[in-house]
Design a protein around this motif. Structure first.
Motif, short mmCIF file in Angstrom:
data_model
loop_
_atom_site.label_atom_id
_atom_site.label_comp_id
_atom_site.label_asym_id
_atom_site.label_seq_id
_atom_site.Cartn_x
_atom_site.Cartn_y
_atom_site.Cartn_z
N LYS A 1 28.03 67.03 71.20
CA LYS A 1 28.48 68.14 71.58
C LYS A 1 27.47 68.85 72.62
O LYS A 1 26.35 69.16 72.25
CB LYS A 1 28.84 69.34 70.57
CG LYS A 1 29.56 70.52 71.37
CD LYS A 1 30.01 71.46 69.83
CE LYS A 1 31.12 72.62 70.46
NZ LYS A 1 31.43 73.34 69.43
N ASN A 2 27.78 69.31 73.59
CA ASN A 2 27.09 69.63 74.62
C ASN A 2 25.65 69.27 74.88
O ASN A 2 24.46 69.89 74.89
CB ASN A 2 26.75 71.36 74.23
CG ASN A 2 28.25 72.02 74.31
OD1 ASN A 2 28.98 71.74 75.12
ND2 ASN A 2 28.40 73.17 73.49
N GLY A 3 25.60 67.97 74.81
CA GLY A 3 24.38 67.07 74.68
C GLY A 3 23.34 67.11 73.50
O GLY A 3 22.51 66.57 73.44
N LYS A 4 24.18 67.66 72.34
CA LYS A 4 23.52 67.93 71.38
C LYS A 4 24.03 66.58 70.22
O LYS A 4 25.09 66.47 70.27
CB LYS A 4 23.34 69.07 70.53
CG LYS A 4 22.80 70.20 71.24
CD LYS A 4 22.77 71.57 70.82
CE LYS A 4 21.96 72.56 71.37
NZ LYS A 4 22.20 73.87 70.87
#
Length: 343
Positions: free
Chosen positions: A283-286
């Motif tokens: 999510k969101n690059g995490k």
């Protein structure tokens, strides 16, 4: 169970066991002292929470409810407490007296109440540690609304110096009722539905959802991943909709932020903690690793947000670690009630 429940249970037993013994020593303050003493003893096994600060979060969940919940350690602590109580209250430094053993028995009873409560939760505990076997009935959530409400009433009675213990009795009945509901009604329904729908599975994990024992989730281990379904004891129709989701191991190898070898090592350690009920999400690059056992944030079919998502990150020491990002979604109470009563 949650810390509040353990504190109030310990405080209640503390009043029963210690108030009379403390009266000659502290006088009119014996009630408050016994409440505080019993409460501290009641939450003592959760001292392992300090591992979050001392070491890593991953180390904490790997060792949660192990050595600090061991019945063998509790026997030693109880005896030492008996000796110290006798020394400070009666200025007697003897190691073996009837009074020592009485106090030790009271301390052990409070510590044992902690073990009993945790035994019924969905996380479970290792009360025979160092024997590495986890015990759990998974028949009540770690935080339950009705248990917490009863404990609030019990705490009020304690402060008013009322000898009323029906909230504690209610909690005992409620927890046992949860186990009966699970074994006799819920698990058979899930198994029957899986059979009727022709779903072949390797493992089935059934546990109550957040705050109650009326809505249950079932996690099913499939060949390629998992399936999840919900069942309310108030449902008229027994048909259950199961929806599939996957481990998403590909996210480990596609990740460009962390070393793959370190990620695989973290995955193996987390996998051991959750008994292979895990998946990855992004999510969101995490990158997140999820505890699949606790299902999803809402109780809607096809939900993708897990209730227990752990963010993977590098801590201050430069080591790969995890931290729980457990946030409630807007309108979750309404969704929970709607799902329980199926309307």
């Amino acid at each position: 169970m949650d810390v509040f429940t353990h504190f109030v249970t310990g405080a209640t037993l503390g009043v029963v066991f210690f108030e009379e013994k403390l009266t000659p020593v502290v006088g009119s303050k014996s009630l408050w002292v016994s409440i505080l003493l019993g409460g501290i003893i009641g939450i003592f096994p959760d001292i392992d929470v300090l591992n979050k600060k001392i070491k890593t979060y991953l180390h904490y969940i790997e060792n949660h409810r192990k050595w600090s919940h061991s019945i063998f350690l509790h026997i030693i602590i109880s005896y030492v407490a008996g000796v110290l109580f006798n020394f400070f209250c009666y200025q007697k430094a003897t190691l073996f007296t009837t009074n020592n053993l009485k106090v030790a028995s009271c301390v052990f009873a409070i510590l044992f109440s902690h073990i009993i409560l945790d035994f019924f939760t969905s996380w479970g505990l290792y009360y025979l540690y160092p024997i590495k076997k986890r015990f759990a009935t998974s028949s009540v959530y770690v935080i339950d609304f009705f248990v917490s409400l009863a404990m609030v009433l019990q705490l009020i009675f304690l402060f008013l110096d009322k000898v009323l213990y029906f909230p504690i009795i209610f909690v005992v009945i409620y927890i046992v009722m949860g186990l009966i509901i699970k074994k006799l009604f819920v698990v058979p329904v899930f198994k029957k539905q899986l059979l009727q729908q022709g779903i072949k599975y390797y493992d089935l994990d059934v546990r109550p959802t957040f705050l109650n024992i009326f809505l249950w989730s079932a996690n099913i281990r499939l060949k390629e991943g998992y399936a999840t379904g919900y069942y309310s004891i108030f449902q008229k129709e027994k048909e259950i909709v199961f929806f599939e989701h996957y481990k998403n191991l590909n996210l480990l190898f596609e990740n460009e932020t962390y070393n793959i070898a370190e990620l695989l090592m973290l995955k193996n350690r987390f996998q051991a903690v959750v008994d292979n009920w895990y998946s990855f999400s992004e999510k969101n690059g995490k990158l997140y690793v999820n505890d699949v056992r606790y299902a999803f944030k809402t109780f809607e079919i096809g939900e993708t947000r897990f209730a227990q998502p752990y963010l993977i990150y590098k801590n201050k020491k430069g080591k790969l670690d995890i931290k729980l990002e457990q946030k409630l979604v807007k309108g979750w109470i309404k969704k929970l009630i709607k799902r329980i009563f199926v309307f």
